[in-house]
Motif scaffolding. Structure first.
Motif, PDB file in Angstrom:
ATOM      1  N   SER A  63       0.487  -1.297  -0.059  1.00 49.06           N
ATOM      2  CA  SER A  63      -0.102   0.048   0.281  1.00 49.06           C
ATOM      3  C   SER A  63       1.233   1.388   0.323  1.00 49.06           C
ATOM      4  O   SER A  63       2.155   0.772   0.502  1.00 49.06           O
ATOM      5  N   VAL A  64       0.597   2.149  -0.846  1.00 52.30           N
ATOM      6  CA  VAL A  64       0.629   3.203  -0.812  1.00 52.30           C
ATOM      7  C   VAL A  64       1.093   4.090   0.862  1.00 52.30           C
ATOM      8  O   VAL A  64       2.523   4.617   0.866  1.00 52.30           O
ATOM      9  N   ARG A  65       0.649   3.525   1.953  1.00 49.95           N
ATOM     10  CA  ARG A  65       0.937   4.062   2.953  1.00 49.95           C
ATOM     11  C   ARG A  65       1.764   3.360   3.592  1.00 49.95           C
ATOM     12  O   ARG A  65       2.931   4.048   4.441  1.00 49.95           O
ATOM     13  N   LEU A  69       4.066   1.748   1.761  1.00 53.07           N
ATOM     14  CA  LEU A  69       5.601   2.270   1.251  1.00 53.07           C
ATOM     15  C   LEU A  69       5.938   3.367   2.134  1.00 53.07           C
ATOM     16  O   LEU A  69       7.219   3.379   2.127  1.00 53.07           O
ATOM     17  N   VAL A  70       5.724   4.442   2.655  1.00 54.58           N
ATOM     18  CA  VAL A  70       6.687   5.212   2.411  1.00 54.58           C
ATOM     19  C   VAL A  70       6.309   5.495   4.113  1.00 54.58           C
ATOM     20  O   VAL A  70       7.405   6.003   4.180  1.00 54.58           O
ATOM     21  N   GLU A  71       5.441   4.947   4.638  1.00 55.82           N
ATOM     22  CA  GLU A  71       5.854   5.067   6.324  1.00 55.82           C
ATOM     23  C   GLU A  71       7.148   4.074   6.269  1.00 55.82           C
ATOM     24  O   GLU A  71       7.718   4.856   7.404  1.00 55.82           O
ATOM     25  N   PHE A  72       7.687   3.096   5.820  1.00 54.67           N
ATOM     26  CA  PHE A  72       8.449   2.840   5.801  1.00 54.67           C
ATOM     27  C   PHE A  72       9.887   2.790   5.149  1.00 54.67           C
ATOM     28  O   PHE A  72      10.834   3.006   6.209  1.00 54.67           O
ATOM     29  N   ILE A  73       9.757   3.411   4.368  1.00 56.13           N
ATOM     30  CA  ILE A  73      11.297   3.790   3.829  1.00 56.13           C
ATOM     31  C   ILE A  73      11.745   4.824   3.842  1.00 56.13           C
ATOM     32  O   ILE A  73      13.011   5.873   4.109  1.00 56.13           O
ATOM     33  N   VAL A  81       1.589  -0.631  -6.565  1.00 55.64           N
ATOM     34  CA  VAL A  81       1.855   0.341  -5.197  1.00 55.64           C
ATOM     35  C   VAL A  81       0.294   0.598  -5.536  1.00 55.64           C
ATOM     36  O   VAL A  81      -0.560   0.815  -6.059  1.00 55.64           O
ATOM     37  N   GLU A  82      -0.336   0.413  -4.355  1.00 57.42           N
ATOM     38  CA  GLU A  82      -2.206   0.892  -4.275  1.00 57.42           C
ATOM     39  C   GLU A  82      -2.658   1.372  -3.703  1.00 57.42           C
ATOM     40  O   GLU A  82      -1.937   1.322  -2.095  1.00 57.42           O
ATOM     41  N   LYS A 138      -8.572  -4.612   5.839  1.00 59.35           N
ATOM     42  CA  LYS A 138      -8.226  -5.164   4.517  1.00 59.35           C
ATOM     43  C   LYS A 138      -7.967  -6.570   5.193  1.00 59.35           C
ATOM     44  O   LYS A 138      -7.084  -6.616   6.123  1.00 59.35           O
ATOM     45  N   LYS A 139      -8.122  -7.130   4.573  1.00 60.53           N
ATOM     46  CA  LYS A 139      -8.298  -8.949   5.091  1.00 60.53           C
ATOM     47  C   LYS A 139      -7.097  -9.490   4.316  1.00 60.53           C
ATOM     48  O   LYS A 139      -6.948  -9.252   3.591  1.00 60.53           O
ATOM     49  N   HIS A 140      -5.997 -10.122   5.411  1.00 61.04           N
ATOM     50  CA  HIS A 140      -5.046 -11.146   5.284  1.00 61.04           C
ATOM     51  C   HIS A 140      -4.772 -12.124   5.721  1.00 61.04           C
ATOM     52  O   HIS A 140      -5.937 -13.316   6.014  1.00 61.04           O
ATOM     53  N   ASN A 141      -3.898 -13.345   4.268  1.00 61.47           N
ATOM     54  CA  ASN A 141      -3.646 -14.110   5.366  1.00 61.47           C
ATOM     55  C   ASN A 141      -3.850 -14.886   6.335  1.00 61.47           C
ATOM     56  O   ASN A 141      -2.551 -15.769   6.529  1.00 61.47           O
ATOM     57  N   TYR A 142      -3.909 -14.334   7.353  1.00 64.70           N
ATOM     58  CA  TYR A 142      -2.476 -15.007   9.274  1.00 64.70           C
ATOM     59  C   TYR A 142      -3.646 -15.950   9.718  1.00 64.70           C
ATOM     60  O   TYR A 142      -4.823 -16.317   8.977  1.00 64.70           O
TER      61      TYR A 142
END
Length: 797
Positions: free
Chosen positions: A9-11, A13-17, A77-78, A375-379
């Motif tokens: 996700s855009v969020r 990506l930017v928060e991490f980098i 990137v979405e 958002k649902k993930h495969n956890y």
């Protein structure tokens, strides 16, 4: 290698980098991440007010082919732009942020926020062949609803260069992940179940796998010895190898069960599986300070932490698989970063995370990097000793505010902020009015429904918290800051719970030891747990004491479509005897020296039929002390002189707990008796195998003390289920009994006896909660118990 698609996700990506700078527990935007629920309402209000050609919530996505270190992949990137509109012939990307800060004091947008908008701007400009685009940052205060905007025009070329630098920085992480997952999956495919299957175990492994495959929940009642941990971890890892599972969360209530989970993953690695597993340690235990204080002025690691932490995490990922607390501390020291924050970052890349329930379910400390959006993930959630999650869930989703705390903080801030002092005074006045009305209703013996006054109080609290936010940003270091922060977070949690409160809550007013409070009491945690579980693919709940299964299934968010199974005990029932004394009572109204004499007599005859190690579990510390003192009397002291008695203390350190257990040695030549409390640290999660423990006495039914809190639950469930006593007292008490009794037989070689001391155990509502492997049990008197014990032990001489 097959070309992979990596989505981010855009969020994220930017928060991490782009993160940089210091850790600060009270810096700007400290509640920004947590403002999501309220912020969504502000978003809609601002979006609706824009009119014209304003398009809200525009989904944007960009897929770019990339090549790095011999790996070809596509990076997608979405995200969703809050708004896109046209102004003066130019396209504008609008990014809206709801905050608790005074937005009018902002002089420039936050870099991370603007970076999100720039990503959307680049993607939209690329799709629509725009030479330039305007980025607008819209900040709105969540209480006052004041708005401040920042605008800046960017050329397409400038955005393109900036965006490509951003994703190139992320590419090394994506490549590492692709290579690792391929290596991991290949290794998983070649490993079979590491042991010979015990009775019922193969079906259990298959059931867990099918539950994950079908995206359901499974509730497992399985006695000690079934091998619950390996039977749940193995199929979850297999499902990961087939790319059904993205991440495994192994959730526990106690430190000891975390160790068992670590050992299980270690077994799979020894068999050839490549797995990156991290265990999270509580902040208080891993912090380098005596008391956590996440500010650069107090902690050298906090200063510039975000400038260094990504390098530390990457180094660890490429170098280590089994990520222990010691390794986290080693790398954190090497890179001079906070060990707790570094560990949390490692969880993003780990295959499995072993941690406390809190990190998934508790809104105050959950891993927001995994669960902050819808958002649902495969956890896959593996919930160990899941019976604990019912009470823990109720605690997590309840919130309390004490009147005294407002006055204490008011005294601290009075000389620094007249405005905050005024807001806190308003809260205190409303609490005084609430207490007055509550006392009058209590005196008159009539029900009191405080909803309207509490609604008014909440408005006062919302005003106060905005000012608290400003205050904590302005004053970073002062005496009493801890107390102010504590109230700040308590208020924040209270407001969050108030937002989600439904008919499974009660507004509860009370006064304890002269301290008046308002509490939002969660009566049934199922809705809140369900909301967390829905962020993942599947949940597997398991316990040795899950009776009645329907109660636990309902409380732990189960539906009619979910599964519940019972796995039979693999142990020889002939190696254990269960006795129920028919002539003893531990009822509060029957606590007298006649009953104490009976209890002590039973304990004496039980432990002196065979030398060895025994545990005696009591309903409370008070009752335990009464019996201990009674045994110290002259009449009994001489009879117990050959027995060594040690007693659990109410505040034991980890080392003291270990020393207590070290007294229970194999091949004991004496009678060793441990006095413990049901529901305490020795009643669950300890393994005294073989003859380190040969018997347990359970004194009483384990029912919680009657109190206002419990009576609240009783009336609530009596009204809804006609089972007030069962839900408030019986199920909780019997679970403690079953857990305590479960300490005796831990392996197929164990031999032992269990004595239940209370005549209530013969009643149908109690025997209905006995597990299958407890049948047949034997009802005894003091004299018949002695004979039956002698007969039993004679078999093993």
């Amino acid at each position: 290698m097959e070309k992979r698609v990596v989505k981010i996700s855009v969020r994220t990506l930017v928060e991490f980098i782009l993160r940089a700078g210091d850790i600060s527990a009270g810096g700007k935007g400290m509640r920004d991440t947590n403002a999501m629920q309220k912020g969504s309402k502000i978003h809609r209000k601002i979006q609706n007010a824009m009119g014209g050609d304003y398009r809200p919530e525009v989904s944007l996505s960009l897929e770019m082919p990339m090549e790095r270190d011999g790996v070809s992949f596509s990076l997608v990137v979405e995200g969703r732009a809050d708004g896109i509109f046209t102004r003066d012939g130019r396209t504008v990307i609008d990014e809206i942020k709801g905050m608790y800060l005074d937005v009018l004091k902002l002089e420039e947008p936050f870099i991370i926020h603007q970076a999100q908008a720039k990503c959307y701007g680049y993607i939209y400009a690329l799709e629509n062949n725009l030479k330039e685009i305007e980025i607008q940052m819209t900040y709105c205060n969540l209480e006052e609803e004041e708005v401040k905007r920042f605008q800046k025009v960017f050329s397409f070329e400038a955005l393109k260069e900036w965006y490509e630098n951003l994703i190139n920085e992320y590419a090394k992480w994506a490549v590492w992940q692709i290579k690792w997952e391929q290596k991991r999956n290949d290794s998983i495919k070649g490993v079979d179940f590491p042991f010979l299957y015990r009775e019922g175990q193969k079906e259990l492994v298959k059931g867990v796998y099918q539950t994950i495959l079908r995206q359901k929940k499974l509730y497992i009642e399985a006695p000690t010895g079934v091998g619950k941990t390996i039977s749940t971890v193995f199929p979850a890892v297999k499902a990961m190898g087939e790319e059904l599972v993205e991440k495994i969360f192994y959730l526990t209530a106690k430190t000891i069960t975390r160790t068992v989970a670590e050992e299980t993953f270690h077994i799979l690695r020894d068999k050839g599986m490549k797995l990156k597993v991290i265990t999270l340690t509580a902040k208080e235990k891993i912090c380098i300070l005596d008391k956590p204080d996440c500010n650069p002025a107090s902690c050298e690691r906090a200063k510039g932490h975000y400038d260094r932490v990504n390098d530390a995490v990457y180094d660890m990922l490429v170098s280590e698989d089994e990520i222990s607390r010691e390794l986290i501390e080693e790398y954190a020291l090497r890179y001079q970063v906070c060990p707790m924050e570094m560990a949390l970052d490692v969880t993003l890349w780990a295959d499995a995370v072993i941690c406390d329930y809190n990190y998934v379910f508790d809104p105050k400390v959950s891993l927001r990097r995994f669960f902050q959006n819808e958002k649902k993930h495969n956890y896959c959630f593996l919930v160990d000793e899941a019976h604990n999650l019912v009470e823990r869930g109720r605690e997590m989703y309840s919130a309390i505010l004490l009147k005294d705390d407002f006055l204490a903080v008011k005294r601290i801030v009075k000389m620094r902020s007249r405005k905050l002092d005024k807001r806190l005074s308003a809260c205190n006045r409303k609490l005084l009015l609430l207490r007055k009305e509550w006392e009058e209703a209590k005196e008159a013996g009539i029900p009191y429904a405080p909803h309207s006054l509490v609604d008014q109080f909440v408005l006062m609290v919302m005003n106060a918290v905005t000012e608290l936010d400003n205050f904590l940003n302005e004053f970073m270091d002062f005496e009493g800051r801890d107390k102010v922060l504590e109230l700040y977070f308590d208020i924040f949690h209270f407001l969050n719970m108030y937002e989600i409160m439904n008919d499974k809550y009660k507004i509860y007013l009370n006064e304890e030891d002269g301290h008046f409070f308002v509490k939002l009491q969660c009566m049934d945690p199922s809705d809140n747990l369900k909301a967390c579980l829905e962020k993942g693919r599947s949940g597997v709940f398991f316990s040795a004491t899950f009776l009645p299964i329907q109660y636990y299934k309902e409380q732990l968010a189960g539906t009619n479509e979910d599964y519940a199974v019972y796995v039979p005990s693999p142990f020889d029932v002939g190696k254990r005897r269960i006795f129920v004394a028919k002539d003893v009572s531990t009822k509060y109204t029957r606590r007298n020296y006649v009953e104490y004499e009976k209890v002590v007599s039973y304990i004496y005859e039980f432990v002196t039929r065979k030398k060895g190690n025994y545990l005696v579990f009591f309903p409370s510390y008070q009752y335990m002390k009464i019996i201990y003192d009674y045994m110290e009397g002259l009449e009994w002291q001489e009879r117990f002189q050959d027995c060594e008695i040690i007693m659990q203390d109410s505040h034991m350190t980890e080392r003291e707990k270990e020393e207590f257990l070290e007294n229970f040695e194999e091949n004991s030549s004496k009678v060793q008796i441990g006095f413990c409390v049901m529901g305490g640290i020795f009643s669950e999660g300890i393994d005294l195998k073989k003859d380190r423990l040969i018997g347990a006495v359970i004194v009483g039914t384990g029912l919680p003390m009657v109190c206002d809190d419990r009576e609240l639950f009783r009336s609530y469930y009596e009204e809804r289920e006609s089972k007030g006593f069962e839900f408030a007292y019986l199920y909780n008490g019997m679970n403690k009994v079953l857990q305590s009794a479960g300490r005796v037989i831990r392996t197929a070689e164990d031999v032992g006896v269990i004595l239940l001391l209370d005549e209530r155990f013969m009643q149908k509502q109690y025997t209905a909660l006995f597990p299958q492997e407890w049948y047949p049990y034997e009802i005894v008197s003091l004299s018949s118990m002695k004979e039956r014990l002698d007969d039993f032990w004679r078999q093993f001489e």
